[in-house]
Design a protein around this motif. Structure first.
Motif, PDB file in Angstrom:
ATOM      1  N   ILE A   1      -6.633 -10.837  -1.211  1.00 39.10           N
ATOM      2  CA  ILE A   1      -7.980 -11.140  -0.737  1.00 39.10           C
ATOM      3  C   ILE A   1      -8.967 -11.233  -1.899  1.00 39.10           C
ATOM      4  N   ALA A   2      -8.850 -10.280  -2.840  1.00 39.13           N
ATOM      5  CA  ALA A   2      -9.768 -10.270  -3.991  1.00 39.13           C
ATOM      6  C   ALA A   2      -9.590 -11.522  -4.836  1.00 39.13           C
TER       7      ALA A   2
ATOM      8  N   TYR B   1     -14.090   5.937   4.016  1.00 46.64           N
ATOM      9  CA  TYR B   1     -14.715   4.630   3.798  1.00 46.64           C
ATOM     10  C   TYR B   1     -16.229   4.688   4.027  1.00 46.64           C
TER      11      TYR B   1
ATOM     12  N   VAL C   1      -5.508  -6.019   9.985  1.00 51.09           N
ATOM     13  CA  VAL C   1      -5.446  -5.708   8.551  1.00 51.09           C
ATOM     14  C   VAL C   1      -4.344  -4.690   8.281  1.00 51.09           C
TER      15      VAL C   1
ATOM     16  N   TYR D   1      -2.228  -6.623  -0.283  1.00 55.92           N
ATOM     17  CA  TYR D   1      -3.097  -7.402   0.608  1.00 55.92           C
ATOM     18  C   TYR D   1      -4.510  -7.499   0.042  1.00 55.92           C
ATOM     19  N   ARG D   2      -5.044  -6.368  -0.417  1.00 54.99           N
ATOM     20  CA  ARG D   2      -6.388  -6.371  -1.005  1.00 54.99           C
ATOM     21  C   ARG D   2      -6.427  -7.216  -2.278  1.00 54.99           C
TER      22      ARG D   2
ATOM     23  N   GLN E   1      -9.935   0.144  -2.772  1.00 54.38           N
ATOM     24  CA  GLN E   1      -9.889  -0.230  -1.366  1.00 54.38           C
ATOM     25  C   GLN E   1      -8.448  -0.350  -0.860  1.00 54.38           C
ATOM     26  N   GLY E   2      -7.550  -0.844  -1.723  1.00 57.73           N
ATOM     27  CA  GLY E   2      -6.162  -0.982  -1.316  1.00 57.73           C
ATOM     28  C   GLY E   2      -5.525   0.353  -1.003  1.00 57.73           C
TER      29      GLY E   2
ATOM     30  N   THR F   1     -10.356  -3.300  -6.253  1.00 57.52           N
ATOM     31  CA  THR F   1      -9.220  -3.695  -5.416  1.00 57.52           C
ATOM     32  C   THR F   1      -8.270  -2.529  -5.209  1.00 57.52           C
TER      33      THR F   1
ATOM     34  N   SER G   1      -0.783  -5.223   6.168  1.00 57.96           N
ATOM     35  CA  SER G   1      -0.378  -4.341   5.063  1.00 57.96           C
ATOM     36  C   SER G   1       1.036  -3.813   5.271  1.00 57.96           C
TER      37      SER G   1
ATOM     38  N   SER H   1      -0.824  -2.481   1.422  1.00 59.13           N
ATOM     39  CA  SER H   1      -2.280  -2.512   1.524  1.00 59.13           C
ATOM     40  C   SER H   1      -2.911  -2.933   0.201  1.00 59.13           C
TER      41      SER H   1
END
Length: 315
Positions: free
Chosen positions: A258-259, A205, A223, A254-255, A10-11, A7, A227, A251
């Protein structure tokens, strides 16, 4: 532990995307829809250059690709007189074909290593150099250092004369024109810088997931906006420095949301973009609702004051 590290990875990585969206949406006050195209452009260019054996150069190439996309959108807006929204759509649509061509006229390519075709990424390079450290921690460190450096450079940039001109153009471009500053050039530069951050995010990415897909950019604008808006919950709109820092924080949050939702099966993975859209829609609607409530209270106060005055006159 792996979920937390994933997390964070990616965040922080998508914090670059959030910064790019922040520059156009908050600093320049322009709804730039180029993001989805420039993100995929960064992915495609990075994947091809990485396969060619140059993972570090791939990140720079992906950044340059995003920069070029931003310049094109800026030219559409300023020199061609096209509405900002339509300019972004035109660039995004055109990039779909360009990205397909960059990927070798196929929808996707993979960067998975094999004995016959070894593919090194910037992550695998540092994992080999720091072989005694957990790979997830190494990945997190690489992403954090890159994002922190980019954030610092941008914070310093927006304190320079050029950066202040961009900020002023976002506040009042008419006043900036009266100050003999080339507003068109400033806007083009700002859009290029913003999309270069988005392109860099895509470039990293591609190596992070070892995969490049033509549809990777779908929904990335929402997305990024989500963020930025989540970040503003913590500090509001208090300057560019905090805006950039908390775009990254937003960000990560947000991740994390979602996680957590995915881990606890609150909703399936395909609902992620809908959640982001709801967050953005709610955040953008709140100011309008507040204004309506304030206006209704003002009308009620005026009406009550009129009633009191009429009563006094009758008495």
């Amino acid at each position: 532990m792996s979920i937390i590290l994933g997390t964070l990875q990616q965040g922080i990585l998508f914090g670059l995307l959030a910064i790019g969206i922040y520059i156009a949406f908050r600093i320049l006050d322009i709804p730039d829809l180029t993001a989805e195209g420039s993100f995929t452009f960064g992915i495609a260019v990075s994947a091809v250059v990485t396969i060619a054996g140059h993972p570090l150069l791939a990140i720079l190439a992906g950044t340059a690709a995003g920069f070029a996309a931003g310049i094109l959108t800026g030219i559409f807006q300023t020199k061609c007189g096209i509405h900002p929204v339509l300019a972004g759509i035109l660039t995004m649509s055109g990039l779909y074909s360009i990205n397909t061509w960059v990927l070798g006229e196929q929808p996707s390519i993979n960067l998975i290593s094999s004995p016959q075709n070894p593919v090194n990424t910037v992550f695998s390079i540092f994992e080999e150099m720091l072989s005694g450290i957990d790979k997830d921690i190494v990945r997190l460190g690489v992403i954090f250092v890159i994002t922190a450096l980019v954030s610092l450079i941008l914070i310093l940039f927006f304190k320079t004369r050029t950066g202040l001109s961009i900020r002023a153009a976002g506040d009042n471009d008419t006043m900036v024109r009266a100050s003999s500053i080339n507003v068109d050039r400033v806007k083009i530069l700002a859009l290029a810088v913003g999309n270069s951050c988005i392109g860099m995010c895509g470039a990293i990415y591609a190596q992070y997931q070892r995969f490049a897909d033509i549809n990777s950019g779908a929904g990335m604008l929402v997305v990024g906006l989500a963020s930025v808006i989540i970040g503003e919950v913590f500090v509001g709109k208090k300057g560019v420095t905090l805006g950039i820092i908390f775009a990254v924080v937003g960000s990560v949050v947000y991740r994390g949301i979602i996680a957590a939702a995915t881990y606890y099966d609150i909703f399936p993975a395909y609902m992620l973009k809908l959640v982001a859209a709801v967050i953005v829609a709610a955040a953008l609607t709140i100011p309008a609702v507040k204004n309506r409530i304030k206006l209704a209270k003002s009308k009620k106060a005026i009406k009550n004051a009129g009633s009191v005055k009429a009563g006094e006159q009758n008495a």
